[in-house]
Design a protein around this motif. Sequence first.
Motif, PDB file in Angstrom:
ATOM      1  N   GLY A 127       0.862  -1.194   0.000  1.00 50.57           N
ATOM      2  CA  GLY A 127       0.000   0.000   0.000  1.00 50.57           C
ATOM      3  C   GLY A 127       0.889   1.231   0.000  1.00 50.57           C
ATOM      4  N   ASP A 150       0.930  -1.540  -4.660  1.00 45.94           N
ATOM      5  CA  ASP A 150      -0.344  -0.851  -4.451  1.00 45.94           C
ATOM      6  C   ASP A 150      -1.372  -1.464  -5.393  1.00 45.94           C
ATOM      7  N   ASP A 178      -3.129  -6.900  -5.183  1.00 44.96           N
ATOM      8  CA  ASP A 178      -4.024  -6.864  -4.029  1.00 44.96           C
ATOM      9  C   ASP A 178      -3.232  -7.451  -2.856  1.00 44.96           C
ATOM     10  N   LEU A 179      -2.856  -6.601  -1.920  1.00 45.87           N
ATOM     11  CA  LEU A 179      -1.937  -6.963  -0.837  1.00 45.87           C
ATOM     12  C   LEU A 179      -0.757  -7.736  -1.434  1.00 45.87           C
TER      13      LEU A 179
END
Length: 291
Positions: A127, A150, A178-179
């Motif tokens: 992120g 991200d 995604d993560l």
Amino acid sequence: MTEQEWTIGRLLSWTAEFFGQKAIDNPRLAAEVLLANALQCQRIDLYTRFEEIVNETVRTAFRGLVKRHSGGEPVAYLVGQREFYSLAFTVNSHVLIPRPETEHLVGETLDRLPAKSTQPLQVCDVGTGSGAIAVCLAKYLPQATITAIDICPEALAVALGNAEKHRVADRIHFCESDLLSQANGVLFDAIVSNPPYISEAEMADVPDSVKKFEPHRALVGAGTDGGQTTRNLIDQALPRLKPGGWLLVETSPMLAATLKSYLEAQSQWKSSGVVKDTAGHPRVLWAQKQL
Ligand SMILES: C[S@@+](CC[C@H](N)C(=O)[O-])C[C@H]1O[C@@H](n2cnc3c(N)ncnc32)[C@H](O)[C@@H]1O
């Protein structure tokens, strides 16, 4: 008083008072940053130019900035920049404005990783947003390779620009994921993250300047308590850390105890804890994987 008499000093006093009446935080600082931006100079330079008369073109630009800020738009987005860990980061509406609290996360990470060792390090920032954490870690850990993740491609573009600006882009791999779902094939010495952790219910109390202007996906975590994104990250981090590797995550004071219990229920962690920020709020959740 004539138009001619709008000096830098007078514009600053008038604007600081105007922002103050509108209950805007740090009214004088905001006035100075915006006027320096309109004048295309450093804020510090204003102090030696108080008597200088400001021309109509600059005043028009400044009036526009003042109007937008009084409507709630954050100064950092208006001037396209925010300082973090003593480095200047470009920001836009696709990325969260880096917060002073997050500097604790960088400090706690640097405390745990051997800065002077010649051993290569693999570090992941999940992120990354503006790239604030990834760029600082790359700057202060010259032997580290960073994976900056991200879910938002526009945020990754901002992060890349910041990495180039600070000359660390050659050691940061940018990854849309995604993560940690796409972060395969590398075992990390540390996984660091400031994930979204506000719940939808808490968003009601968040100031309008944040709610209206900062990206929702950067703020609101999954689950009714906002902590599910962090729990998912904890689960995904375990198999991607080296033995003895570190997980460091920024969180909210409301979630810190619950998330620590969640970590403690997993036997693969050797130890874990929560570090408070300078305001005394539990802020950084950390855990070390078993050796
Ligand atoms: C709180 S912001 C942190 C930004 C930056 N690291 C900082 O500390 O200023 C959270 C970031 O996580 C990203 N994000 C949200 N959900 C994500 C997910 N499932 N996978 C990867 N990134 C995600 C958002 O786009 C946002 O850039």
